[in-house]
Design a protein around this motif. Structure first.
Motif, PDB file in Angstrom:
ATOM      1  N   GLY A  93      27.381  31.050 -12.281  1.00 58.11           N
ATOM      2  CA  GLY A  93      26.599  29.941 -11.726  1.00 58.11           C
ATOM      3  C   GLY A  93      25.443  29.465 -12.573  1.00 58.11           C
ATOM      4  N   GLN A  94      25.514  29.645 -13.890  1.00 56.52           N
ATOM      5  CA  GLN A  94      24.444  29.074 -14.730  1.00 56.52           C
ATOM      6  C   GLN A  94      24.719  27.579 -14.861  1.00 56.52           C
ATOM      7  N   GLU A  95      24.331  26.869 -13.835  1.00 57.63           N
ATOM      8  CA  GLU A  95      24.590  25.426 -13.748  1.00 57.63           C
ATOM      9  C   GLU A  95      23.442  24.749 -13.029  1.00 57.63           C
ATOM     10  N   ALA A  96      22.811  23.811 -13.707  1.00 60.06           N
ATOM     11  CA  ALA A  96      21.706  23.062 -13.111  1.00 60.06           C
ATOM     12  C   ALA A  96      22.037  21.577 -13.195  1.00 60.06           C
ATOM     13  N   PHE A  97      21.532  20.805 -12.258  1.00 63.50           N
ATOM     14  CA  PHE A  97      21.721  19.362 -12.388  1.00 63.50           C
ATOM     15  C   PHE A  97      20.496  18.622 -11.874  1.00 63.50           C
ATOM     16  N   GLU A  98      20.506  17.324 -12.084  1.00 63.92           N
ATOM     17  CA  GLU A  98      19.423  16.463 -11.612  1.00 63.92           C
ATOM     18  C   GLU A  98      20.040  15.181 -11.081  1.00 63.92           C
ATOM     19  N   GLY A  99      19.245  14.370 -10.440  1.00 64.06           N
ATOM     20  CA  GLY A  99      19.727  13.089  -9.941  1.00 64.06           C
ATOM     21  C   GLY A  99      18.573  12.113  -9.946  1.00 64.06           C
ATOM     22  N   SER A 133      12.015  23.735 -14.635  1.00 69.20           N
ATOM     23  CA  SER A 133      11.738  24.776 -13.650  1.00 69.20           C
ATOM     24  C   SER A 133      13.047  25.466 -13.236  1.00 69.20           C
ATOM     25  N   THR A 134      14.103  24.672 -13.037  1.00 65.40           N
ATOM     26  CA  THR A 134      15.403  25.252 -12.674  1.00 65.40           C
ATOM     27  C   THR A 134      15.891  26.179 -13.791  1.00 65.40           C
ATOM     28  N   CYS A 135      15.724  25.746 -15.035  1.00 59.08           N
ATOM     29  CA  CYS A 135      16.168  26.566 -16.174  1.00 59.08           C
ATOM     30  C   CYS A 135      15.416  27.899 -16.206  1.00 59.08           C
ATOM     31  N   GLY A 157      14.291  29.350 -13.619  1.00 60.32           N
ATOM     32  CA  GLY A 157      14.750  30.078 -12.435  1.00 60.32           C
ATOM     33  C   GLY A 157      16.044  30.826 -12.641  1.00 60.32           C
ATOM     34  N   ILE A 158      16.940  30.290 -13.480  1.00 58.39           N
ATOM     35  CA  ILE A 158      18.212  30.995 -13.693  1.00 58.39           C
ATOM     36  C   ILE A 158      18.442  31.298 -15.186  1.00 58.39           C
ATOM     37  N   LEU A 159      17.329  31.474 -15.885  1.00 60.82           N
ATOM     38  CA  LEU A 159      17.325  31.933 -17.277  1.00 60.82           C
ATOM     39  C   LEU A 159      18.241  31.152 -18.212  1.00 60.82           C
ATOM     40  N   MET A 160      18.064  29.822 -18.187  1.00 59.15           N
ATOM     41  CA  MET A 160      18.805  28.984 -19.124  1.00 59.15           C
ATOM     42  C   MET A 160      17.837  28.377 -20.145  1.00 59.15           C
ATOM     43  N   ALA A 161      18.380  27.930 -21.274  1.00 56.05           N
ATOM     44  CA  ALA A 161      17.537  27.317 -22.308  1.00 56.05           C
ATOM     45  C   ALA A 161      16.933  26.027 -21.748  1.00 56.05           C
ATOM     46  N   GLU A 162      15.613  25.887 -21.916  1.00 59.57           N
ATOM     47  CA  GLU A 162      14.923  24.697 -21.397  1.00 59.57           C
ATOM     48  C   GLU A 162      14.998  23.536 -22.370  1.00 59.57           C
ATOM     49  N   LEU A 163      15.154  22.341 -21.825  1.00 61.58           N
ATOM     50  CA  LEU A 163      15.163  21.128 -22.648  1.00 61.58           C
ATOM     51  C   LEU A 163      13.798  20.455 -22.487  1.00 61.58           C
ATOM     52  N   SER A 164      13.198  20.040 -23.596  1.00 60.04           N
ATOM     53  CA  SER A 164      11.865  19.424 -23.501  1.00 60.04           C
ATOM     54  C   SER A 164      11.951  18.063 -22.814  1.00 60.04           C
ATOM     55  N   TYR A 216      23.052   5.341 -10.726  1.00 62.85           N
ATOM     56  CA  TYR A 216      22.720   6.757 -10.519  1.00 62.85           C
ATOM     57  C   TYR A 216      22.907   7.483 -11.850  1.00 62.85           C
ATOM     58  N   ILE A 217      21.957   8.340 -12.168  1.00 59.12           N
ATOM     59  CA  ILE A 217      21.996   9.087 -13.434  1.00 59.12           C
ATOM     60  C   ILE A 217      22.135  10.563 -13.106  1.00 59.12           C
ATOM     61  N   ARG A 218      23.157  11.206 -13.619  1.00 58.34           N
ATOM     62  CA  ARG A 218      23.411  12.614 -13.306  1.00 58.34           C
ATOM     63  C   ARG A 218      23.362  13.484 -14.579  1.00 58.34           C
ATOM     64  N   PRO A 219      22.226  14.125 -14.837  1.00 59.41           N
ATOM     65  CA  PRO A 219      22.152  15.092 -15.926  1.00 59.41           C
ATOM     66  C   PRO A 219      22.647  16.464 -15.446  1.00 59.41           C
ATOM     67  N   LEU A 220      23.327  17.205 -16.285  1.00 58.78           N
ATOM     68  CA  LEU A 220      23.647  18.594 -15.946  1.00 58.78           C
ATOM     69  C   LEU A 220      23.465  19.487 -17.159  1.00 58.78           C
ATOM     70  N   LEU A 221      23.146  20.742 -16.896  1.00 57.31           N
ATOM     71  CA  LEU A 221      22.898  21.696 -17.972  1.00 57.31           C
ATOM     72  C   LEU A 221      23.622  22.992 -17.613  1.00 57.31           C
ATOM     73  N   ILE A 222      24.516  23.435 -18.513  1.00 58.17           N
ATOM     74  CA  ILE A 222      25.376  24.579 -18.177  1.00 58.17           C
ATOM     75  C   ILE A 222      25.398  25.629 -19.280  1.00 58.17           C
ATOM     76  N   GLY A 223      25.596  26.877 -18.866  1.00 57.32           N
ATOM     77  CA  GLY A 223      25.783  27.975 -19.826  1.00 57.32           C
ATOM     78  C   GLY A 223      27.216  27.938 -20.313  1.00 57.32           C
ATOM     79  N   THR A 224      27.403  27.893 -21.641  1.00 56.17           N
ATOM     80  CA  THR A 224      28.755  27.691 -22.178  1.00 56.17           C
ATOM     81  C   THR A 224      29.312  28.882 -22.956  1.00 56.17           C
ATOM     82  N   SER A 225      28.442  29.845 -23.346  1.00 59.34           N
ATOM     83  CA  SER A 225      28.996  30.911 -24.197  1.00 59.34           C
ATOM     84  C   SER A 225      29.801  31.904 -23.360  1.00 59.34           C
TER      85      SER A 225
END
Ligand SMILES: Cc1ncc(COP(=O)(O)O)c(C=O)c1O
Length: 339
Positions: free
Chosen positions: A52-58, A83-85, A87-94, A123-132
């Motif tokens: 579940g290393q998956e974050a999104f925005e809207g 903040s979400t990153c 929370g679930i230890l993902m790389a933060e994007l500036s 509507y703009i949907r950004p998502l950030l996921i763990g891929t390795s």
């Protein structure tokens, strides 16, 4: 190109021309890539698929009467994703890289931004996921940030109106000090049964109480809750709800209107005392509440006696929409104009 029927858009996915992506590898974020491919190629052991290393925005972009395109509170969405990153230890994007990606994808898909008159938006949907690839439960070492867009219709097709809601006691969305304050897929998976139950019973959406005591209002579906009484805007303070950017904006507007603002636990019984109430979020801005039923307690809290949105909800809704569409001055610096 097929003409888009702007007046009849729903809140759904529509293929657009481009999406943008940034990959995090070897400890750093790379260059922004533009793609017209709708699919992602993922390793089957990617952490987003298992742990579940998956974050999104809207967020949304609006075309104004002046033809300009405005994106609402971009920096706030960047900060919530950070903040979400955490929370679930993902790389933060500036914030700068987030902004670069959003502006690029909106400009590239300019022809999909609905005209002002339609009341629709992009509507703009950004998502950030763990891929390795990983089998043990650990954070990934590689991540992908993707942003796609989709034109969406106005939330209130027949005009701004009230809806009935129901408290669901059977299922919790998030635990106190769990992941409820982060925008991660897992919270939405946890909400599906409660949401289905509410819809099956004929309600607009489900209400969650705090998971520990089942005493206080948390939030409703994918929206925060607020109640209005005695010239005061009251919204729950809880460690298991998403900090809504719409709610934050409405608190400011309420203050600007000379109202008092209270963020504190809201006991269920207090619902009986509100003059008006609403669910708030990016999708609807405000969805005014007609009544909230607690079926297990055999209670019905009727908020709108005449079934119509109240004057304060209406004023807040119009004020926020006017800022978003550029019909009112952006006095708080909430809007980014796409040049
Ligand atoms: C669980 C939840 N609460 C509240 C909101 C409202 O947040 P915002 O106003 O930032 O859209 C959303 C939608 O993003 C949500 O998914």
């Amino acid at each position: 190109m097929k003409e888009i029927d702007w007046a009849n858009l729903s809140f759904g996915y529509m293929k657009t021309d481009y999406n943008v992506r940034i990959n995090f590898r070897n400890g750093k974020w790379g260059e922004l890539e533009v793609s017209s491919e709708e699919h992602l190629t993922l390793h089957m052991a990617a952490t987003c698929l298992h742990y579940g290393q998956e974050a999104f925005e809207g967020l949304k972009a609006f075309r104004g009467k002046d033809g300009k395109v405005r994106i609402f509170r971009l920096e706030e969405n960047a900060a919530r994703l950070q903040s979400t990153c955490q929370g679930i230890l993902m790389a933060e994007l500036s914030t700068d890289r987030f902004k670069e990606a959003i502006l690029k994808v909106v400009k590239l898909n300019e022809r999909f931004i609905p005209p002002y008159e339609s009341g629709a938006s992009l509507y703009i949907r950004p998502l950030l996921i763990g891929t390795s690839a990983q089998v043990g439960v650990h954070p990934a070492t590689e991540y992908m940030f993707v942003v796609f867009v989709s034109p969406v219709g106005p939330y209130f097709k027949g005009g701004f109106s009230t809806n009935p809601y129901v408290i669901i006691r059977e299922f919790d969305r998030a635990a106190p000090h769990g992941t409820g304050t982060y925008k991660i897929g897992g919270n939405y998976a946890a909400s599906l049964r409660a949401n289905k139950k509410a819809h099956d019973l004929g309600y607009s959406c489900e209400f969650y109480l705090d998971a520990k005591e089942k005493k206080y209002i948390d939030e409703c579906g994918a929206a925060n809750f607020f109640g209005i009484k005695d010239n005061t805007y009251i919204t729950p303070l809880s460690s298991s709800i998403l900090p809504s950017i719409t709610n934050k904006s409405l608190m400011q507007l309420a203050e600007d209107m000379g109202m008092k603002v209270e963020r504190r636990p809201v006991p269920e019984e207090e619902l009986a005392t509100f003059e008006e109430a609403g669910a708030c979020g990016t999708a609807a801005v405000i969805s005014p509440i007609q009544r909230i039923d607690d079926l297990e307690k055999d209670k019905s809290y009727v908020i709108s006696k005449d079934g119509k949105p109240g004057p304060i909800c209406t004023k807040l809704y119009n004020k926020l929409r006017d800022i978003q569409y550029g019909d009112a001055p952006d006095t708080h610096g909430w809007v980014t104009i796409v040049e």
